[in-house]
Design a protein around this motif. Structure first.
Motif, PDB file in Angstrom:
ATOM      1  N   LEU A 136       0.836  -1.192   0.000  1.00 21.08           N
ATOM      2  CA  LEU A 136       0.000   0.000   0.000  1.00 21.08           C
ATOM      3  C   LEU A 136       0.875   1.247   0.000  1.00 21.08           C
ATOM      4  O   LEU A 136       1.907   1.295   0.656  1.00 21.08           O
ATOM      5  CB  LEU A 136      -0.901   0.026   1.230  1.00 21.08           C
ATOM      6  CG  LEU A 136      -1.964  -1.056   1.316  1.00 21.08           C
ATOM      7  CD1 LEU A 136      -2.782  -0.877   2.595  1.00 21.08           C
ATOM      8  CD2 LEU A 136      -2.869  -1.053   0.105  1.00 21.08           C
ATOM      9  N   THR A 137       0.425   2.243  -0.725  1.00 28.78           N
ATOM     10  CA  THR A 137       1.072   3.551  -0.711  1.00 28.78           C
ATOM     11  C   THR A 137       0.066   4.549  -0.148  1.00 28.78           C
ATOM     12  O   THR A 137      -1.151   4.296  -0.136  1.00 28.78           O
ATOM     13  CB  THR A 137       1.464   3.995  -2.133  1.00 28.78           C
ATOM     14  OG1 THR A 137       0.273   4.154  -2.914  1.00 28.78           O
ATOM     15  CG2 THR A 137       2.411   2.979  -2.792  1.00 28.78           C
ATOM     16  N   ALA A 138       0.565   5.680   0.303  1.00 30.65           N
ATOM     17  CA  ALA A 138      -0.307   6.720   0.831  1.00 30.65           C
ATOM     18  C   ALA A 138      -1.301   7.176  -0.241  1.00 30.65           C
ATOM     19  O   ALA A 138      -2.479   7.401   0.043  1.00 30.65           O
ATOM     20  CB  ALA A 138       0.516   7.896   1.348  1.00 30.65           C
ATOM     21  N   ASP A 139      -0.833   7.273  -1.483  1.00 26.26           N
ATOM     22  CA  ASP A 139      -1.695   7.719  -2.570  1.00 26.26           C
ATOM     23  C   ASP A 139      -2.821   6.713  -2.819  1.00 26.26           C
ATOM     24  O   ASP A 139      -3.980   7.098  -2.995  1.00 26.26           O
ATOM     25  CB  ASP A 139      -0.859   7.920  -3.844  1.00 26.26           C
ATOM     26  CG  ASP A 139      -1.705   8.403  -5.006  1.00 26.26           C
ATOM     27  OD1 ASP A 139      -2.386   9.444  -4.852  1.00 26.26           O
ATOM     28  OD2 ASP A 139      -1.700   7.733  -6.059  1.00 26.26           O
ATOM     29  N   LEU A 140      -2.492   5.416  -2.841  1.00 24.87           N
ATOM     30  CA  LEU A 140      -3.516   4.393  -3.077  1.00 24.87           C
ATOM     31  C   LEU A 140      -4.547   4.392  -1.952  1.00 24.87           C
ATOM     32  O   LEU A 140      -5.754   4.356  -2.206  1.00 24.87           O
ATOM     33  CB  LEU A 140      -2.878   3.007  -3.202  1.00 24.87           C
ATOM     34  CG  LEU A 140      -3.854   1.847  -3.401  1.00 24.87           C
ATOM     35  CD1 LEU A 140      -4.661   2.032  -4.688  1.00 24.87           C
ATOM     36  CD2 LEU A 140      -3.106   0.528  -3.411  1.00 24.87           C
TER      37      LEU A 140
END
Length: 174
Positions: A136-140
Motif C-alpha cells: 500500500l502507498t499513501a496515494d492508493l
C-alpha cells in the motif's frame, strides 16, 4: 448479517445468517435453527454453535441464529454440511447472497459490494492492487478512502503482515 469465518487449530467453521431466508429461525413462530443445520457439527467446532454472540433465546431455549453452517477440519477431504432437507426454492439458506462477494473474488465484485453496502464508489483499478496483495502507498489508500491516512493503518497492517511501500529516504542523492 455478514458471515463469520473462524479459523481454528482444527480447521475452519463458517456460519452465515440470512434473515430473509425461508430457513431463518425467525421464518415462523418456532424460533429454532433449521433441522440438520448444526446437529452434526464436530466437537472441535461446538463452541461456535453455542457462541452467545450468535445465539438468541427461543421457545425451547437458545438457538444459533444461522441459515448456513459449513466446516472443514484439516483431515476432511472437502467442506462438510449437516444432513439438511432444503426447501425447494432458489437459495433457500441465503448462501448465494451471503457468499457472493467471497465467491466472486474480483475487484469489480468488491466495488459493486462497496457501492451497495457502504454507498461509496471505488475504482476497481485502485482495488486491484489490494487483491494482488501489493504494498500500500499513501496515494492508493487516499484514492480508496480519502478519510484514511496510511500512517493510521500502520499498526493494523503490521499486525496482519500486509506489505507497505517503504518510506522514501529523506535527503541524499538518488
Amino acid at each position: 448479517m455478514a458471515p463469520v469465518i473462524a479459523f481454528t487449530a482444527a480447521g475452519a467453521f463458517v456460519r452465515g445468517f440470512c434473515h430473509e431466508s425461508s430457513m431463518s429461525p425467525y421464518a415462523d413462530d418456532g424460533y429454532a435453527t433449521w433441522p440438520g443445520l448444526v446437529e452434526s457439527v464436530p466437537a472441535e467446532f461446538a463452541a461456535h454453535v453455542t457462541e452467545p454472540a450468535f445465539c438468541h433465546e427461543g421457545d425451547t431455549g437458545p438457538f444459533l441464529a444461522a441459515t448456513v453452517c459449513i466446516w472443514r477440519r484439516h483431515q476432511d477431504p472437502c467442506w462438510q454440511v449437516g444432513d439438511i432437507a432444503f426447501p425447494a426454492e432458489k437459495d433457500p439458506d441465503g448462501s448465494a447472497w451471503l457468499f457472493d462477494l467471497l465467491a466472486d473474488g474480483t475487484p469489480e465484485g468488491y466495488c459493486a459490494f462497496a457501492s451497495a453496502y457502504f454507498g461509496v464508489s471505488v475504482d476497481a483499478a485502485d482495488v486491484g492492487p489490494v487483491f494482488e496483495h501489493r504494498a500500500l502507498t499513501a496515494d492508493l489508500v487516499h484514492r480508496i478512502n480519502p478519510d484514511v491516512d496510511l500512517a493510521n493503518l500502520t499498526e493494523v497492517l503490521d499486525r496482519i503482515g500486509y506489505p507497505q511501500a517503504a518510506a522514501s529516504a529523506a535527503g541524499g542523492c538518488g
